[in-house]
Structure formats: structure tokens, C-alpha cells
Scaffold this motif. Sequence first.
Motif, PDB file in Angstrom:
ATOM      1  N   UNK A 225       7.913  44.184  25.351  1.00  0.00           N
ATOM      2  CA  UNK A 225       7.658  42.849  24.819  1.00  0.00           C
ATOM      3  C   UNK A 225       8.913  41.988  24.758  1.00  0.00           C
ATOM      4  N   UNK A 226      10.034  42.511  25.194  1.00  0.00           N
ATOM      5  CA  UNK A 226      11.296  41.804  25.004  1.00  0.00           C
ATOM      6  C   UNK A 226      11.295  40.418  25.648  1.00  0.00           C
ATOM      7  N   UNK A 227      10.730  40.310  26.846  1.00  0.00           N
ATOM      8  CA  UNK A 227      10.748  39.036  27.562  1.00  0.00           C
ATOM      9  C   UNK A 227       9.357  38.448  27.787  1.00  0.00           C
ATOM     10  N   UNK A 228       8.368  39.022  27.095  1.00  0.00           N
ATOM     11  CA  UNK A 228       7.001  38.535  27.307  1.00  0.00           C
ATOM     12  C   UNK A 228       6.856  37.067  26.948  1.00  0.00           C
ATOM     13  N   UNK A 229       7.486  36.642  25.863  1.00  0.00           N
ATOM     14  CA  UNK A 229       7.342  35.262  25.398  1.00  0.00           C
ATOM     15  C   UNK A 229       7.908  34.247  26.393  1.00  0.00           C
TER      16      UNK A 229
END
Length: 370
Positions: free
Chosen positions: A60-64
Motif C-alpha cells: 500500500x506504500x504507493x497505492x494512493x
Amino acid sequence: MVVPDNIGVEEQDQYNHKRMFVTSAETNNLSKLPDNLVDSILERLPIQDAVRTSILSRNWRYTWTTMRLLVLDEHFSNKLAKNGTFGYSGFIRVINQLFYFLKAPILKVHLFIPKMLLDIFQEVNQWILRLSRDCVRKLVLINSNQSYQLPSYLFYCSELRYLKLKNCIFKPPLEFQGFVYLEVLWLQNIAFGANLSETFNVCSFLELLEVSLLPLQFSIAENIPNWLPRAADRLARLQFYNFNFSALDQLQGALFMLRNSPNLEQLSVILGLGLRNMHLDEKSALTYLAASESFDQSLNRLKTINMKLITGSRPLLLFIKLLLDHSPALEVLSIQLSVTCNVHEKYNFAKDVMRLPRASSKVELLFLDP
């Protein structure tokens, strides 16, 4: 999961391990969601919370950063100010970082520019340049500073469907031929340049026009850009803000718009906050409204009229009479009077409206509480 009471150290360690396992499993389940569903979830979160999802797990580190919607509204600015990062450099730094990390094309943006010193507009120009490259489809730009001249990049956003502007200077380049796909246009405190003769001539999808009628800017008929009647010809919904029924120039502008909106289905009129207690000379407004030539267009498709924050006045009553006389398909006329009106004034005004003749035999009159 609630921690059980009265457990030993060994049991506590086992519980914490189990809790970590459940959290990991839940995170994995979230990671298995389809990308479009994850994006939809993130876009419904405040931007701060969306960024915080980066700590859920490595996945989820770069999902946003794939978000295509960016809401930087007044609430966002107030939160920055509350957290002590609202200074000029802090505000600019935060927005710049967001634009840097967002890798997917940004298609929808709500940008509120708070009152700030220095030349913030150089930074705003760069943000709009990025949006033009992304082919933004929805742009809300609320400026709280002095008028901001929109950069030429904006006029190359050919995919725009929704455009909302406040405190801006609208001066397109000579070659600009309009936003072809524009469906909603919202204008408040807008100054227009001279290159607008054909600006919205090809705006064939325009459905809603929201206009803030301010004296000496937009409302006097001869000062209305000549592209506006062509745009209004296709309108289904029209909204007037900051309206004053005793101001002749605003009445002229409003009737000018209505006269050029034969396909109008819904009309909304909202009295401006700063205009409610103004006492203008009503004589000119009454003379203009009483003249038969002031309005000679039938609004054959108009079904709904909503009026809000209204103070009862003679010009208002004549304006309503004019609408009722020329709207044979009208179904609902709702009036929300201002809190400044007492019970006696409300009763007399409602009685006067009820007595007015109507072209539509099925119109329902609604008087709403403030």
C-alpha cells in the motif's frame, strides 16, 4: 477486537501475535481488491487519510499515488493552518509534493487558494500546467486573493466537462474556440477579456450555467459577453447567485439570460449574503419589470423555480409574476424567505404570491422555512 481482562503476560503476547496476524490478513484482503475499487475508496477519503494508507503495508506504500481525484478545498486549507503548516512556503510545499507524488493523470481537482502574501499565482500556474497535460475533466478553482489571470494552459484543457471559477480573469488566447465538452459552468467575480466573441460557440453539451450577478461586471445586458446567449440556448438549468431584485442592472442581466434560454427546465435564484439588507431605489426596477417589453419570451420547458434567502419586496413580486405569466409547464415554485422576515411579512408576501395569475394550471407553490 477487544482485549480480554485479567490475562497473563504469556497470554498477552499470544494475543498481540494473533492481533498482528489478523491485521496482516485484513491488509492482504484489502490488497486483493480490484484497482478501480481501491481508487474509488481512496477518492472518498480526505487527502490526508488517503496518504496515510501508505503505512498499511509495503503493497500500500504507493497505492494512493494512483488517485485521479484531488480535493484541496477550504477544509483542507483550514486543516493545514490548524496544524501550523499554513505559511506561504508550507502551503506551497504541501501542494507541490502532492502533485509530484501523484503519478496517474489527475482528472478532477478542487483547489481553494487562501488569502496569502507574495506571488502565489506563479505556483498555481504550474499546477494548472500539470492539469492541462493530464487532460483534467473537472476543475474547481476558488481564489480568495485578488483577481487571478488564468494562464493560457487552462484554455487547452480540451476535455473539461465541469469548470467552476471564482475571482479570476478569463482572457483566452485569440485562437481559443471554446471547451467543446463542457457541461457545467460556474462563474463568480469573473472579469472577461476581449477575446470572447466565439469562446463558447461550440459548447454544445452545456447543461448548467451558474452565474453570480454582480453590478457593473456581468449583469448589465450590454456588458454580457456575446458568447453567452449561444451557450444559454442549450441550457437546462440556470442559477443566479448574489441576486438583488431592486438592482436594475441585475434584473436586466437576469431577463437577458432567461430570454435566451428557451430550453430551460430549472431556475434557481439565491439572494447574495451582502445584499440582503441593501435599500436601493426600487423605482427603476419596478418601471422596468412593469414594462411589457421587458420580457417577451415564453419559457415553455421551465418546470421548477427555486428561490432562497428571499426578502419580500415589490420588485420580487413582479419578477415572480413575470415568471408565472411566461411558464406554461411550471410544476413547482418554491420560496424560502430570509430569517430577517417576520411572521407578518411572510404571511403578507405568501398571500400576494397566491393571488398572482399563472400560465400553468398545475403549478404547486411551496413556502419553506429558512
